[in-house]
Design an enzyme around this catalytic site. Structure first.
Site, mmCIF file in Angstrom:
data_model
loop_
_atom_site.group_PDB
_atom_site.id
_atom_site.type_symbol
_atom_site.label_atom_id
_atom_site.label_comp_id
_atom_site.label_asym_id
_atom_site.label_seq_id
_atom_site.Cartn_x
_atom_site.Cartn_y
_atom_site.Cartn_z
ATOM 1 N N ARG A 238 0.840 -1.191 0.000
ATOM 2 C CA ARG A 238 0.000 0.000 0.000
ATOM 3 C C ARG A 238 0.883 1.252 0.000
ATOM 4 O O ARG A 238 1.895 1.318 0.706
ATOM 5 C CB ARG A 238 -0.921 0.032 1.222
ATOM 6 C CG ARG A 238 -2.019 -1.031 1.196
ATOM 7 C CD ARG A 238 -3.037 -0.755 0.110
ATOM 8 N NE ARG A 238 -4.176 -1.671 0.160
ATOM 9 C CZ ARG A 238 -4.258 -2.805 -0.508
ATOM 10 N NH1 ARG A 238 -3.236 -3.180 -1.283
ATOM 11 N NH2 ARG A 238 -5.335 -3.565 -0.416
ATOM 12 N N HIS A 286 -0.301 -0.518 -9.898
ATOM 13 C CA HIS A 286 -0.885 -1.502 -8.979
ATOM 14 C C HIS A 286 -1.381 -2.729 -9.744
ATOM 15 O O HIS A 286 -2.547 -3.131 -9.650
ATOM 16 C CB HIS A 286 -2.020 -0.889 -8.165
ATOM 17 C CG HIS A 286 -2.182 -1.528 -6.816
ATOM 18 N ND1 HIS A 286 -2.519 -0.823 -5.689
ATOM 19 C CD2 HIS A 286 -2.038 -2.819 -6.406
ATOM 20 C CE1 HIS A 286 -2.591 -1.643 -4.647
ATOM 21 N NE2 HIS A 286 -2.292 -2.859 -5.066
#
Length: 325
Positions: A238, A286
């Site tokens: 993250r 991502h």
């Protein structure tokens, strides 16, 4: 739900998953609806299968009226639960898709490590002159080796274990640090004494831990000051684990030699952000999870947990709201 009534499943993971659920037997009824916010139909179902893409990023901050309805279990198709509001835990059990993308993410990590060490994108040739130049350069600037280098793992769940297995196969020294002192590491994996020690000894540091109140901003100016000069930082977890301004300062100073970032904050970064153009940064949107058969593996996990629920067995990968994963 009475003994003669079917278990109603609100499925937001696609019709393929819905058909697989229906095939489990007559004791299940499936509502396929990927578009209506789940909280608007919670009163209709006992089980919710959902993912962050199903409107959760726009969920209200306060629990909607009537939530959680009759729901008694939520299964997410994501590993992290930070995309969901805290009130999702008003449901008795919430489980996640822990481990479904461990292998593709681990391979992404090693693609990043090899790209950093070998820099083959600068060595391809398209002429005899370039051939001779690069052949001579190989004597003065040989390709790097992962063998013998030190890999640090911050977090040691399913992803960390998979990365460690590959690292050991490459002949790397592997150290890991995780929140819990319980449980065994893989044979050959050292337990780091502290974050400062892990930073100081690692040639490459992989972030593979969840985002929680404790881990947000864990890598900041103070902690990055302990980094081994030239450290290669890889984030597949993250973006909020890192103070990005502190990272840029460490990259500018050379304390951090390079960063491969598959997670940033926010996603996407605003146009013009320095991480897009910094020469020591490789940035991907991502996508490290996306290789292989992640959807099939996720569906299999969902079906396994449904069978467990029907059989009265404990569910797998239930999230502890107290720790956030």
């Amino acid at each position: 739900m009475g003994a003669d009534q079917p278990l109603v499943v609100l499925n937001q993971l696609g019709e393929v998953t819905g058909r697989a659920i229906e095939a489990l037997g007559p004791g299940l009824r499936v509502i396929n609806d990927e578009h209506t916010p789940a909280w608007e139909r919670a009163h209709e179902a006992d089980v919710l299968l959902t993912a962050p893409r199903n409107g959760w990023r726009q969920a209200p901050k306060a629990p909607p009226a009537g939530w959680p309805g009759r729901l008694r279990w939520v299964q997410t198709a994501s590993v992290g639960i930070d995309f969901f509001p805290p009130w999702i835990f008003d449901v008795a059990q919430v489980s996640c898709a822990r481990g479904v993308a461990a292998l593709p993410i681990a391979e992404y990590v090693f693609a990043a490590l090899l790209a950093h060490n070998k820099a083959l994108d600068t060595r391809w040739v398209q002429s005899s002159e370039a051939w001779r130049r690069e052949f001579q350069r190989a004597e003065q600037q040989p390709l790097g080796l992962l063998h013998g280098q030190h890999l640090g793992l911050l977090g040691f769940g399913a992803i960390g274990r998979q990365v460690a297995q590959l690292a050991l196969a490459f002949g790397m020294t592997v150290s890991a640090l995780r929140r819990s002192d319980t449980g065994e590491f893989l044979p050959g994996v050292r337990r780091a004494e502290s974050l400062a020690a892990l930073l100081a000894e690692s040639d490459h540091l992989v972030l593979a831990l969840p985002i929680t109140a404790e881990t947000e901003g864990l890598l900041n100016a103070q902690t990055l000051a302990h980094a081994r000069p030239g450290l290669h930082l890889v984030n597949i977890a993250r973006g909020r684990l890192i103070d990005q301004e502190a990272l840029l300062a460490a990259l500018d100073s050379g304390r951090i030699g390079a960063a491969t970032l598959d997670a940033v904050y926010p996603e996407p970064l605003p146009d013009g952000h320095r991480l897009y153009t910094h020469p020591a940064v490789r940035l991907s949107p991502h996508l490290s999870w996306s290789a292989g058969e992640v959807q099939q593996v996720t569906s299999a996990k969902v079906l396994d947990n449904l069978r467990r629920l029907l059989a009265g067995q404990p569910l797998l990968d239930v999230v502890d709201p107290a720790v956030g994963y």
